[in-house]
Design a protein around this motif. Sequence first.
Motif, short mmCIF file in Angstrom:
data_model
loop_
_atom_site.label_atom_id
_atom_site.label_comp_id
_atom_site.label_asym_id
_atom_site.label_seq_id
_atom_site.Cartn_x
_atom_site.Cartn_y
_atom_site.Cartn_z
N ILE A 247 0.86 -1.18 0.00
CA ILE A 247 0.00 0.00 0.00
C ILE A 247 0.90 1.23 0.00
CG2 ILE A 247 -1.75 1.28 1.28
CD1 ILE A 247 -2.47 -1.39 2.64
N ASN A 248 0.61 2.18 -0.89
CA ASN A 248 1.35 3.44 -0.96
C ASN A 248 0.54 4.49 -0.21
OD1 ASN A 248 2.98 5.57 -1.60
ND2 ASN A 248 2.43 5.63 -3.76
N HIS A 249 1.01 4.92 0.96
CA HIS A 249 0.26 5.82 1.83
C HIS A 249 0.44 7.28 1.42
CE1 HIS A 249 -0.64 2.65 4.80
NE2 HIS A 249 0.54 2.18 4.47
N PRO A 250 -0.63 8.06 1.43
CA PRO A 250 -0.50 9.50 1.19
C PRO A 250 0.07 10.20 2.43
CG PRO A 250 -2.76 8.95 1.70
CD PRO A 250 -2.03 7.64 1.63
N PHE A 251 0.67 11.37 2.22
CA PHE A 251 1.21 12.14 3.34
C PHE A 251 1.35 13.59 2.91
CE2 PHE A 251 4.84 10.98 0.81
CZ PHE A 251 5.65 12.10 0.85
N ARG A 252 1.58 14.44 3.88
CA ARG A 252 1.86 15.85 3.62
C ARG A 252 3.30 16.15 4.00
NH1 ARG A 252 -2.24 20.41 5.54
NH2 ARG A 252 -3.37 19.38 3.85
N ALA A 253 4.07 16.74 3.09
CA ALA A 253 5.48 17.01 3.36
C ALA A 253 5.63 18.05 4.46
CB ALA A 253 6.18 17.49 2.10
N TYR A 254 6.66 17.89 5.27
CA TYR A 254 7.00 18.84 6.33
C TYR A 254 7.75 19.99 5.69
CZ TYR A 254 9.05 20.50 10.74
OH TYR A 254 9.43 21.25 11.82
N ILE A 255 7.27 21.22 5.84
CA ILE A 255 7.87 22.35 5.12
C ILE A 255 8.61 23.33 6.02
CG2 ILE A 255 6.22 22.23 3.22
CD1 ILE A 255 4.68 24.52 4.55
N ALA A 256 8.55 23.15 7.34
CA ALA A 256 9.27 24.05 8.24
C ALA A 256 10.76 23.71 8.25
CB ALA A 256 8.69 23.96 9.65
N VAL A 257 11.57 24.63 8.76
CA VAL A 257 13.01 24.41 8.86
C VAL A 257 13.29 23.39 9.97
CG1 VAL A 257 15.24 25.48 9.34
CG2 VAL A 257 13.48 26.73 8.06
N PRO A 258 14.07 22.34 9.68
CA PRO A 258 14.38 21.36 10.72
C PRO A 258 15.11 22.00 11.91
CG PRO A 258 15.01 20.55 8.56
CD PRO A 258 14.65 21.99 8.38
N ILE A 259 14.84 21.48 13.09
CA ILE A 259 15.51 21.96 14.30
C ILE A 259 16.20 20.79 14.98
CG2 ILE A 259 13.94 23.89 14.68
CD1 ILE A 259 12.37 22.19 16.62
N SER A 260 17.18 21.08 15.81
CA SER A 260 17.98 20.02 16.42
C SER A 260 17.28 19.34 17.58
CB SER A 260 19.32 20.59 16.90
OG SER A 260 19.11 21.60 17.86
N ASN A 261 16.32 20.01 18.21
CA ASN A 261 15.70 19.46 19.41
C ASN A 261 14.23 19.11 19.24
OD1 ASN A 261 14.79 22.05 19.14
ND2 ASN A 261 15.12 22.64 21.29
N GLY A 262 13.80 18.89 17.98
CA GLY A 262 12.42 18.50 17.75
C GLY A 262 12.15 17.08 18.22
N LYS A 263 10.88 16.76 18.34
CA LYS A 263 10.49 15.46 18.89
C LYS A 263 10.59 14.33 17.87
CE LYS A 263 6.79 13.36 21.64
NZ LYS A 263 5.44 13.56 22.23
N TYR A 264 10.40 14.66 16.58
CA TYR A 264 10.33 13.61 15.56
C TYR A 264 11.40 13.83 14.50
CZ TYR A 264 5.75 13.35 17.75
OH TYR A 264 4.75 13.26 18.66
N ASP A 279 8.60 19.25 14.98
CA ASP A 279 7.32 18.94 15.60
C ASP A 279 6.23 19.17 14.57
OD1 ASP A 279 8.34 18.46 18.31
OD2 ASP A 279 8.82 20.60 18.29
N GLY A 280 5.20 18.34 14.59
CA GLY A 280 4.14 18.50 13.61
C GLY A 280 3.26 17.28 13.56
N ALA A 309 10.11 15.24 4.63
CA ALA A 309 10.58 16.56 4.21
C ALA A 309 10.44 16.80 2.71
CB ALA A 309 12.04 16.73 4.61
N THR A 310 10.09 15.79 1.93
CA THR A 310 10.06 15.96 0.48
C THR A 310 8.99 15.08 -0.13
OG1 THR A 310 11.29 15.60 -1.56
CG2 THR A 310 11.90 14.25 0.30
#
Length: 398
Positions: A247-264, A279-280, A309-310
């Motif tokens: 199954i090919n799952h749909p998703f929404r790309a993360y567009i914010a700038v990556p941070i070093s201390n995010g949760k995911y 985070d998102g 991210a893409t």
Amino acid sequence: MGNEKKHPEIRFDGFAESWEQRGLTDVLSPTVGNNTLSRADLNYDGGEVKNVHYGDVLIKFGSFVDALNDKIPFITNGTLADYKSNLLQDGDIIFADTAEDETTGKVAEITNAKEANIVSGLHTIVYRPKRKFADCFMGYYLNTHAYRYQLLPLMQGAKVLSLGRSHLATTFVRYPSSLDEQAIIADFFRNLDDTIALKKQQHEQTSNIKKAMLRKMFPKREADVPEIRFQGFYGTWEEKILGDIFINHPFRAYIAVPISNGKYMIIQQGDNPIIGYGDGNIFLEYADVVLFGDHTLSLYKPEKPFLIATDGVKILSGLDLSGQFLYVLLGRYMPKTQGYKRHFTIVKEETVMLPPTNEEKNAIGDYFRNLDILITAQCEELEKLQNIKKACLSKMFV
């Protein structure tokens, strides 16, 4: 500058004297000749005289060359009489005087030369010590930033960088006057290099085992059972089209700038998928999914919730398949590429073979998961040792 005294940042107990500083040609003499033989003039089958090629100094050898045990080519039809005046001795230093990058000037010190007739070849400059140094000390020192920073402004050329004897003659070296201290330093790095080489060998062996088992634990072309199978599993494997079993799952790309201390972790396509953290809105069904690079055919199996991210990534899960087995299956049947890019639509048309039971699929997935865990641990251990060596090279020389 010749009388300047300095101490290294890290030093073995029992040594306190300042290191000496001398011009390179005050302690090393460029009196040994080389030759200009190309690779075409060399062979690995046999001969009377071995030849150190500059390309091997740059890429193959570390800070020293073991003339007896390292794989060194022979001069085709070369006789001892022809090269007797240029034979190398223990402690001789070979500079590679040409390279396509700033590795120009890399050094290899000769060891075990008494046991082999060996000379220095194309694009090399040989220096012979005027005074006694501990074995391999100078080989290690001359490859450190403590010495090599002097070479960078001296390199000449555009596409190819080169150094000459006149350039090297303007440089200086620093060393402890105590041969005991030199020997302890050299032994420390030789032991570290031996450990790194062993870890590399172990990593290569484990990686080769994985490659071999991927071939043997899945049926060969036109076969319906694998060559190697876990005990207790029987029956013929089923042929399927890859695109029919995931199954090919749909998703929404993360567009914010990556941070070093995010949760995911934030994942992109490519061989280095994790580009940061954020985070998102995460993709929660991570346990049984595989991330597949759309164009690069790269695979990644997440172990925890993630962000994308893409848009060049596919999130896949298998129909009645664990994510781990799907990861192995994709890796086994991924088509051979004609260059770097092949589209995902090509991959999903591949014919694959599946075991008849979920128990066997899971056993195969678990086996390769354990291999991957071992390979990752070996990579991390190797990287740690290489970082230790890098740090010690910067702190134990001046």
